[in-house]
Write a protein that holds these residues in place. Structure first.
Motif: not given
Length: 764
Positions: A555, A557, A570, A572, A635
């Protein structure tokens, strides 16, 4: 009649595809007559048959002269493990067909060398480095022949030769039999669906045992095989062979075996020949329907029925006939030539396909006649004194001097200014070549594997398989101002797809990569001889890889704000290792499971690019990452600051973080090493392999020689040839072939990481 006998590649042997409208009608009537006894063709078989009929009958029925020419044409390759006698066999073929007037040996004392080994390096080292093409005629049949290297380092030469050939002769040593490179050649033949005849050479050697070699073909290569010859004597008493089908003894007389004499079978071999014929019938009964039916009915097949069955089963790749002889003693080569004509396919009996680029790459069948639109494949490039020489196999249509050809990849038109047939390194100018032929041309800028057409079709032939390099060297020219250095590297890359060159981004060194030490040594030596560029080579580097061993989530950013538009992205998801079966399909995979538009569609491509960026260089030793699947699940994006670059950087950093948490491992190339040495040195051989952390797979004792097969890390094999020679009094030899990448030992991994960190620290 079984369905398999209705398929076009078998039908070609019986004249239907090439006899114009009348031939097609005959074929249709024959199919109808067989309908009562044959199973109904499957939709696939019926569709295939229909396509071939439609192609051959669509207003362009083949001309009778072209059908006759193709029936008298064979495109064959001579392939085998190193030092099995391929080039010696080819030299005899050229002599008996009248292409050369004198025989010269590979390591001859007359300093001439074999015809097909025309490079100075080949004659000095006594090995074939480049495949060489020639043509000859035997019994009114034209032969296009390619002699290929046996050393695994030059396997691409075998690969591209088999890609364009219709049949092959697999040469085996009567003592060593099926060796490591033999298995590689067998795999290449299967990849391109190439039928083969097996020729057991060196029957005059001490320890010759053809029965054991035939058993190895059946067990190691997994293909039914049976002998068409019974040897008359063996080792130094080898006199000739008995033709099992003709039931005649065949002897070679004259100064160089040019006189073939047929006599009655020697009395002491009559029973052995009868047993060999029974074994042939038994093996054919398992792979051929017609002989199988006769076998069940307890009916003895005639000689002609057996010959036809051998041809059918060989072309269908369900069987390989085995012949015997000794090329160095000028015995058995004429019988081999007769078998090539009798049992290997014509260009019309082999199914080749191409991709229709105008129709979503739909698969089309090649129609191998000269009155069709031209389609040809450039399979080999060579720099000659008149410029780039391009070898082409004409699959469909014809090629004429002065015509224009369409280069499918670039879309450009090129003029065929000169057209030649090759005989080793000499050439003969021709005005045109027809379908099924192999030729060469000058003045065409292309790459190996490119397709040419006449512009009437937009089709492409499938490319050949190119193995990945396993070893690298740094290369520095002594004369920094020489322009020939880059010229040589550029030429070698065009000629050889397995030879790679790149400049290291950090050290700025030129790195060359290839299939083995010998492969790279040859190119360094050629650079010195042909371009007068002396180079200094660095320590060999192994092609390590990095991989994940467990699932790891990420995860991440990415934010950057420096005035004006910023960057935001971002991502994930998770990464996980691929299974061995999945890695056979693709070395890595990116999966997009994002739903709800949390990452806008236009930025997904940036995420995949970031993943690919992370694969280029691992964090442990700086080598590429393989065997990893990245799954993107979620994201976030910003309406202003998000961009493809932002998500690319976010995915790149997320991948690096996840790799650190996935218990990563370093992979190294694992080689199959086959060592042959006298029995008295077996202990030395085993200890040397164990010292290099090798795993012994098999040990076979053959008369007074032993063969040891092991799996050894490539990183431990440097300098082994010197150690083997000193430990066996110069009598040992070995071959090495890439098998797979495997995890290194934990202590080795720590050493590699420490060395890489030290290297990075020195550059700061």
């Amino acid at each position: 009649m079984a369905i398999s006998m209705l398929l076009p590649r078998q039908l070609g042997a019986r004249a239907p595809l090439g006899a114009g409208a009348r031939g097609l009608q005959t074929l249709a009537r024959a199919a109808c007559r067989s309908a009562a006894t044959a199973p109904r063709p499957t939709p696939c078989a019926a569709a295939l048959l229909g396509r071939r009929w439609a192609s051959a009958a669509a207003g362009t029925a083949p001309e009778a002269a072209d059908v006759e020419r193709l029936s008298r044409l064979r495109n064959i390759g001579i392939s085998a493990h190193i030092d099995s006698g391929k080039t010696t066999v080819t030299e005899r073929i050229l002599y008996y067909t009248g292409r050369i007037k004198e025989i010269h040996e590979v390591r001859g004392k007359d300093n001439v060398g074999a015809t097909m080994d025309w490079m100075d390096l080949e004659r000095e080292k006594g090995i074939t480095i480049q495949s060489a093409a020639t043509y000859a005629q035997w019994n009114n049949t034209n032969l296009n022949i390619i002699d290929t290297p046996g050393h695994v380092d030059f396997t691409i030469e075998v690969e591209r030769a088999l890609r364009v050939l219709d049949g092959a002769v697999m040469v085996l040593c009567s003592v060593s039999g099926v060796q490591s490179q033999t298995i590689t050649v067998d795999r290449q033949m299967r990849r391109y669906n190439v039928p083969r005849i097996s020729f057991i050479n060196k029957m005059d050697r001490a320890g010759a045992n053809p029965a054991r070699i035939i058993d190895q073909i059946r067990t190691k290569l997994k293909i039914p095989a049976a002998a068409l010859h019974v040897p008359i004597g063996a080792e130094d008493a080898f006199e000739g062979v008995v033709d099992v089908l003709a039931n005649q003894a065949v002897y070679n007389r004259g100064a160089r075996g040019e006189d073939v004499v047929y006599e009655d079978v020697p009395a002491h071999l009559v029973e052995k020949v009868r047993a060999a014929r029974e074994e042939l019938v038994s093996v054919l009964a398992e792979v051929d329907d017609e002989i199988g039916e006769l076998f069940i009915e307890d009916t003895t097949p005639t000689t002609e029925q057996l010959r036809a069955a051998v041809r059918r089963a060989t072309i269908a790749r369900r069987f390989t006939p085995v012949l015997m002889g000794s090329a160095i003693k000028d015995k058995g080569i004429q019988s081999l030539l007769n078998a090539v004509i009798s049992y290997l396919p014509t260009p019309t009996e082999v199914r080749n396909t191409m991709l229709d680029l105008n129709n979503g790459e739909a698969v089309l069948d090649v129609v191998p006649y000269s009155n069709q639109p031209f389609v040809g494949l450039a399979f080999k490039l060579e720099e000659g004194k008149y410029g780039q020489l391009t070898y082409i196999r004409v699959y469909q249509g014809s090629l004429e001097k002065g015509q224009f050809a369409h280069h499918v990849r670039s879309g450009k038109k090129v003029k065929i200014s000169r057209l030649v047939r090759m005989h080793s390194n000499s050439m003969e100018d021709v005005d045109s070549v027809g379908a099924g032929e192999i030729c060469a041309l000058f003045g065409v800028d292309c790459a190996s594997g490119d397709t040419f057409t006449d512009g009437r079709t937009n089709c492409s032939m499938s490319t050949m398989f190119v193995p990945e390099p396993v070893i690298s060297l740094s290369l520095t020219p002594k004369d920094k101002n020489s322009t020939n250095f880059s010229k040589a590297l550029s030429r070698f890359q065009r000629e050889d797809p397995t030879f790679r060159v790149h400049v290291d981004a950090e050290s700025k060194q030129t790195i060359i990569s290839g299939m083995g030490e010998l492969h790279l040594d040859i190119y360094v030596e050629r650079m010195r001889r042909e371009y007068h560029v002396d180079c200094v080579t660095g320590k060999p580097q192994v092609a390590f890889r990095e991989t994940a061993t467990s699932k790891a989530a990420f995860s991440y950013t990415h934010k950057k704000q420096s005035g004006g538009a910023g960057q935001f992205g971002r991502v994930i998801g998770y990464i996980e290792p691929l299974t061995a079966e999945e890695m056979c399909e693709q070395p890595h995979e990116f999966v997009n499971n994002v739903v709800g538009g949390t990452i806008p569609t236009q930025f997904i491509a940036g995420c995949e690019k970031g993943f690919n960026d992370g694969l280029h260089e691992g964090f442990m030793v700086g080598h590429p990452v393989v065997g990893v699947r990245m799954v993107l699940q979620d994201g976030a994006a910003h309406s202003v600051d998000s961009s493809e670059l932002a998500f690319r950087l976010a995915t790149f950093n997320a991948f690096r973080e996840a790799m650190r948490a996935s218990k990563p491992r370093i992979l190294e190339p694992l080689m199959t090493v086959e060592v042959s040495a006298p029995v008295e040195f077996q202990g030395n051989v085993l200890s040397s392999i164990n010292k290099r952390k090798g795993l012994i797979i098999d040990t076979v004792t053959q008369e007074d020689y032993c063969v040891v097969v092991a799996e050894v890390p490539l990183n431990n094999m440097f300098g082994y040839s010197t150690e083997l020679r000193s430990g066996t009094q110069g009598k040992g030899e070995f071959s090495m072939e890439y098998k797979r990448h495997a995890p290194v030992l934990p202590d080795v991994q720590e050493e590699l990481i420490a060395a890489h960190q030290k290297k990075l620290a020195e550059k700061k």
